[in-house]
Design a protein around this motif. Sequence first.
Motif, PDB file in Angstrom:
ATOM      1  N   PRO A  16       0.777  -1.867  -0.336  1.00  0.00           N
ATOM      2  CA  PRO A  16       0.026   0.032  -0.058  1.00  0.00           C
ATOM      3  C   PRO A  16       0.673   0.885   0.138  1.00  0.00           C
ATOM      4  O   PRO A  16       2.204   1.512   0.400  1.00  0.00           O
ATOM      5  N   LEU A  17       0.291   2.399  -0.649  1.00  0.00           N
ATOM      6  CA  LEU A  17       0.719   3.953  -0.679  1.00  0.00           C
ATOM      7  C   LEU A  17       0.247   4.570   0.513  1.00  0.00           C
ATOM      8  O   LEU A  17      -0.243   5.078   0.396  1.00  0.00           O
ATOM      9  N   TRP A  18       1.023   3.939   1.414  1.00  0.00           N
ATOM     10  CA  TRP A  18       1.116   4.915   3.099  1.00  0.00           C
ATOM     11  C   TRP A  18       1.354   5.853   3.032  1.00  0.00           C
ATOM     12  O   TRP A  18       0.554   7.075   3.727  1.00  0.00           O
ATOM     13  N   TRP A  19       2.582   7.089   1.833  1.00  0.00           N
ATOM     14  CA  TRP A  19       2.982   7.984   1.903  1.00  0.00           C
ATOM     15  C   TRP A  19       1.456   8.983   1.050  1.00  0.00           C
ATOM     16  O   TRP A  19       1.475  10.092   1.325  1.00  0.00           O
ATOM     17  N   THR A  20       0.616   8.022   0.650  1.00  0.00           N
ATOM     18  CA  THR A  20      -0.530   8.533  -0.037  1.00  0.00           C
ATOM     19  C   THR A  20      -1.517   9.090   1.307  1.00  0.00           C
ATOM     20  O   THR A  20      -2.478   9.982   0.900  1.00  0.00           O
ATOM     21  N   GLY A  21      -2.256   7.652   1.703  1.00  0.00           N
ATOM     22  CA  GLY A  21      -2.995   7.919   2.531  1.00  0.00           C
ATOM     23  C   GLY A  21      -2.755   8.846   3.905  1.00  0.00           C
ATOM     24  O   GLY A  21      -3.079   9.763   4.137  1.00  0.00           O
ATOM     25  N   LEU A  22      -0.915   9.525   4.505  1.00  0.00           N
ATOM     26  CA  LEU A  22      -0.819  10.122   4.841  1.00  0.00           C
ATOM     27  C   LEU A  22      -0.967  11.930   4.733  1.00  0.00           C
ATOM     28  O   LEU A  22      -1.809  12.559   5.464  1.00  0.00           O
ATOM     29  N   LEU A  23      -0.846  12.265   3.265  1.00  0.00           N
ATOM     30  CA  LEU A  23      -0.886  13.332   2.937  1.00  0.00           C
ATOM     31  C   LEU A  23      -2.586  13.591   2.844  1.00  0.00           C
ATOM     32  O   LEU A  23      -3.283  14.841   3.322  1.00  0.00           O
ATOM     33  N   LEU A  24      -3.185  12.816   2.589  1.00  0.00           N
ATOM     34  CA  LEU A  24      -4.681  12.577   1.968  1.00  0.00           C
ATOM     35  C   LEU A  24      -5.421  12.905   3.042  1.00  0.00           C
ATOM     36  O   LEU A  24      -6.093  14.093   3.585  1.00  0.00           O
ATOM     37  N   SER A  25      -5.305  12.561   4.268  1.00  0.00           N
ATOM     38  CA  SER A  25      -5.563  11.762   5.735  1.00  0.00           C
ATOM     39  C   SER A  25      -5.648  14.054   6.460  1.00  0.00           C
ATOM     40  O   SER A  25      -6.085  14.319   7.006  1.00  0.00           O
ATOM     41  N   LEU A  26      -4.040  13.921   6.628  1.00  0.00           N
ATOM     42  CA  LEU A  26      -3.576  15.314   6.469  1.00  0.00           C
ATOM     43  C   LEU A  26      -4.171  16.599   5.750  1.00  0.00           C
ATOM     44  O   LEU A  26      -5.059  17.408   7.118  1.00  0.00           O
ATOM     45  N   GLY A  27      -4.646  16.354   4.770  1.00  0.00           N
ATOM     46  CA  GLY A  27      -5.335  17.498   4.038  1.00  0.00           C
ATOM     47  C   GLY A  27      -6.881  16.998   4.387  1.00  0.00           C
ATOM     48  O   GLY A  27      -8.019  18.310   4.745  1.00  0.00           O
ATOM     49  N   VAL A  28      -7.209  16.435   4.552  1.00  0.00           N
ATOM     50  CA  VAL A  28      -9.065  16.059   5.368  1.00  0.00           C
ATOM     51  C   VAL A  28      -8.981  16.154   6.292  1.00  0.00           C
ATOM     52  O   VAL A  28      -9.644  17.064   6.928  1.00  0.00           O
ATOM     53  N   GLY A  29      -8.041  16.305   7.158  1.00  0.00           N
ATOM     54  CA  GLY A  29      -7.674  17.362   8.686  1.00  0.00           C
ATOM     55  C   GLY A  29      -7.540  18.601   8.873  1.00  0.00           C
ATOM     56  O   GLY A  29      -8.170  19.043   9.380  1.00  0.00           O
ATOM     57  N   VAL A  30      -6.365  18.612   7.744  1.00  0.00           N
ATOM     58  CA  VAL A  30      -7.108  20.771   7.722  1.00  0.00           C
ATOM     59  C   VAL A  30      -7.868  21.435   7.551  1.00  0.00           C
ATOM     60  O   VAL A  30      -8.231  22.411   6.697  1.00  0.00           O
ATOM     61  N   GLY A  31      -8.739  20.189   5.976  1.00  0.00           N
ATOM     62  CA  GLY A  31     -10.093  21.019   5.706  1.00  0.00           C
ATOM     63  C   GLY A  31     -10.915  20.813   6.970  1.00  0.00           C
ATOM     64  O   GLY A  31     -11.878  21.861   6.983  1.00  0.00           O
ATOM     65  N   LEU A  32     -11.247  19.838   7.610  1.00  0.00           N
ATOM     66  CA  LEU A  32     -11.919  19.814   9.069  1.00  0.00           C
ATOM     67  C   LEU A  32     -11.679  21.352   9.314  1.00  0.00           C
ATOM     68  O   LEU A  32     -12.758  21.728  10.011  1.00  0.00           O
ATOM     69  N   HIS A  33     -10.903  21.175   9.742  1.00  0.00           N
ATOM     70  CA  HIS A  33     -10.362  22.653  10.835  1.00  0.00           C
ATOM     71  C   HIS A  33     -10.622  23.772   9.908  1.00  0.00           C
ATOM     72  O   HIS A  33     -11.064  24.309  11.186  1.00  0.00           O
ATOM     73  N   THR A 334      -9.961   9.084   8.519  1.00  0.00           N
ATOM     74  CA  THR A 334      -9.183   8.880   7.070  1.00  0.00           C
ATOM     75  C   THR A 334      -8.293   7.502   6.418  1.00  0.00           C
ATOM     76  O   THR A 334      -8.160   7.339   5.682  1.00  0.00           O
ATOM     77  N   MET A 335      -7.104   7.763   7.597  1.00  0.00           N
ATOM     78  CA  MET A 335      -6.102   7.264   7.477  1.00  0.00           C
ATOM     79  C   MET A 335      -6.891   5.386   7.641  1.00  0.00           C
ATOM     80  O   MET A 335      -6.361   4.237   7.121  1.00  0.00           O
ATOM     81  N   LEU A 336      -8.074   5.263   8.967  1.00  0.00           N
ATOM     82  CA  LEU A 336      -8.206   4.149   9.317  1.00  0.00           C
ATOM     83  C   LEU A 336      -9.259   4.112   7.689  1.00  0.00           C
ATOM     84  O   LEU A 336      -9.305   2.424   7.055  1.00  0.00           O
ATOM     85  N   ILE A 337      -9.665   4.925   6.933  1.00  0.00           N
ATOM     86  CA  ILE A 337     -10.991   4.328   5.715  1.00  0.00           C
ATOM     87  C   ILE A 337      -9.986   3.743   4.463  1.00  0.00           C
ATOM     88  O   ILE A 337     -10.109   2.810   3.533  1.00  0.00           O
ATOM     89  N   TYR A 338      -8.936   4.568   4.527  1.00  0.00           N
ATOM     90  CA  TYR A 338      -7.468   4.692   3.717  1.00  0.00           C
ATOM     91  C   TYR A 338      -7.391   3.299   4.110  1.00  0.00           C
ATOM     92  O   TYR A 338      -6.801   1.899   2.847  1.00  0.00           O
ATOM     93  N   ALA A 339      -6.948   2.611   4.520  1.00  0.00           N
ATOM     94  CA  ALA A 339      -6.361   1.186   5.545  1.00  0.00           C
ATOM     95  C   ALA A 339      -7.104   0.318   5.097  1.00  0.00           C
ATOM     96  O   ALA A 339      -6.722  -1.197   4.721  1.00  0.00           O
TER      97      ALA A 339
END
Length: 602
Positions: A16-33, A334-339
């Motif tokens: 799995p491309l974990w670095w993609t999931g990390l960036l995606l999760s960070l983007g979702v978190g910042v957007g929710l913030h 997002t990290m859980l959904i990505y996994a």
Amino acid sequence: MRALIARKKLFSPAQPLWWTGLLLSLGVGVGLHVFTANSLEAEASERFRTQARSSQFNIATGIKAYTDVLRGTASFFQSVDSITRENFHRYVQGLDLRRNFPAIVSINFAQHVPAEQRAAFEQYVRRTAKPGDGYPELVLKPSASQADAAILSLMEPIAGLEAKFGVDIAARPAVAESLAASRDTGMLSASGLPIGFDILPNRQALAMRLPVYRPDMPLSTVMQRRAAYVGSVGIGFSVHRLVSEALAEIPVHNARLTLQDVSEGTPADGALLYDSADTDEAAIGNERLITCVLPIDFNGRQWQARFTAPMSSLYSRVDVLLPWLALLTGFAGTMLIYALFYTLSSSRLRAIRMAKAMTRELRESQAKLQLSHHKLRRLAAHAEQIKEEERKRIAREIHDDLGQNLLALRIEADVLTTRTSHRHSRLHERARCTLAQIDNTIKSVRQIINDLRPNVLDLGLSAAVEWQIGQFRQRSGIVCELIENGADIDLGIDDKCAIAYFRILQESLSNILQHAHASLVRVELRRQDGVLSMSISDNGVGLHDRSRNKFGSFGLVGIEERVSILGGTCTITGAPNAGTTILVTVPVNHAPSSFTRRLGTI
């Protein structure tokens, strides 16, 4: 070749491309913030504006109450034969100003005295004065004038205001002009000039006056009003006391209210009447502010109320932490959904192999079942369309035939009631009973017509929904809110779609009344991007899984079928003791689906 193999391993499901999931999760978190922070700011701003509007209403209500006191005092002067210090004192004492009207500083009467009668008036007041009434000896201020005067001859309470007794308020040109206009028109006057009761800075006291005329003289023309004019009653009230009570409606730390008179003739930046910063010692500093400017009408003069508060004071401790909590929740979720996504993607090949292993007999059986289901839906849709058309026809026939006959019968009964009212009492009573019975029959006919097909449907879906909600409130006593979003909701909606939405709302409200035991219902009608949606939610006992498949219950099934005919979607969500929500969405700016087109040929 080795690079190609390494690339295949990198993008394979096993790696799995974990670095993609990390960036995606960070983007979702910042957007929710950001979204949460903006939502909290908008909510706080709206809450502050609501509190400001409440304070504006309280100020306007206070002005209205003091205006009523002034009008009542003028009526008192015109209703008694003679005004003395004793009966004026008793009248004002009965008002209990300290408890009921705390902002009123003084209620007074200004006697109109022509210039040539100043000395005679002064001697008369001194001669008729009684010792011990609290009034000082009358001394006219100014002592001499060539113009008609308006002498303050009655004042309550007099304690502390002895210096104002005997003052000619018409000596100020602006006040004299305002009094003359009030005398000629009979209207209330407010010059907007401070009268000097409060000596502290920015604690202005203002006055309102109303003319008093002799009760036995005509007042039709300006000349008649001038001849009957005897003076004016007025009240002086403290702007500080009036406004400081309204500011208490804003429970925000460091909130500031400034009140300015911006009427025509005032300075360009307005005349400052009140500033809470001088009394509350508000220290805002360089913080970001929220400002709400609202108008207030002061008997023809325009006031401007400016409410200001630092944005940080509108947040609680929980509000400050919510954006960061949203960031953490979005990142972890997002990290859980990505996994989970990558876990499920590994079983895709196995699912495809299982799908290819299905037998032809199963496919044929499924196709036959779908065709049968499709035909049943068409038949149900056709039956529903016939039923609605029949309801519409019966309702129109009842309205056109029976309704007109009942109306004609009522007119005749009304004529009979009128003609027998004086000569035939028994026949008149029978005619009245007949007229009441006809009215009850007309109400029953209207109710039958509304049960078949309400006429309000011809006015559009919005009007029909609003009418149905009003009927539901009246019938059940349950609080029901209607929220409409989007302009021109009724534009492009045909009769079939409007009827379907109306019946869905009708069935949903009936279910809520019978089963939900709810105290609040919220209906939201929204049109956006070519999609018409309606959401019906309640705070009742919720929807159990066994309720949807209950034998003999077709309410929810009917709702889903109506939406399916229109080519839309229906979502029904609920949980025990958590309420139920029905969401219906239908595209309204597109051509009808193939199923709907085939339905028209049945």
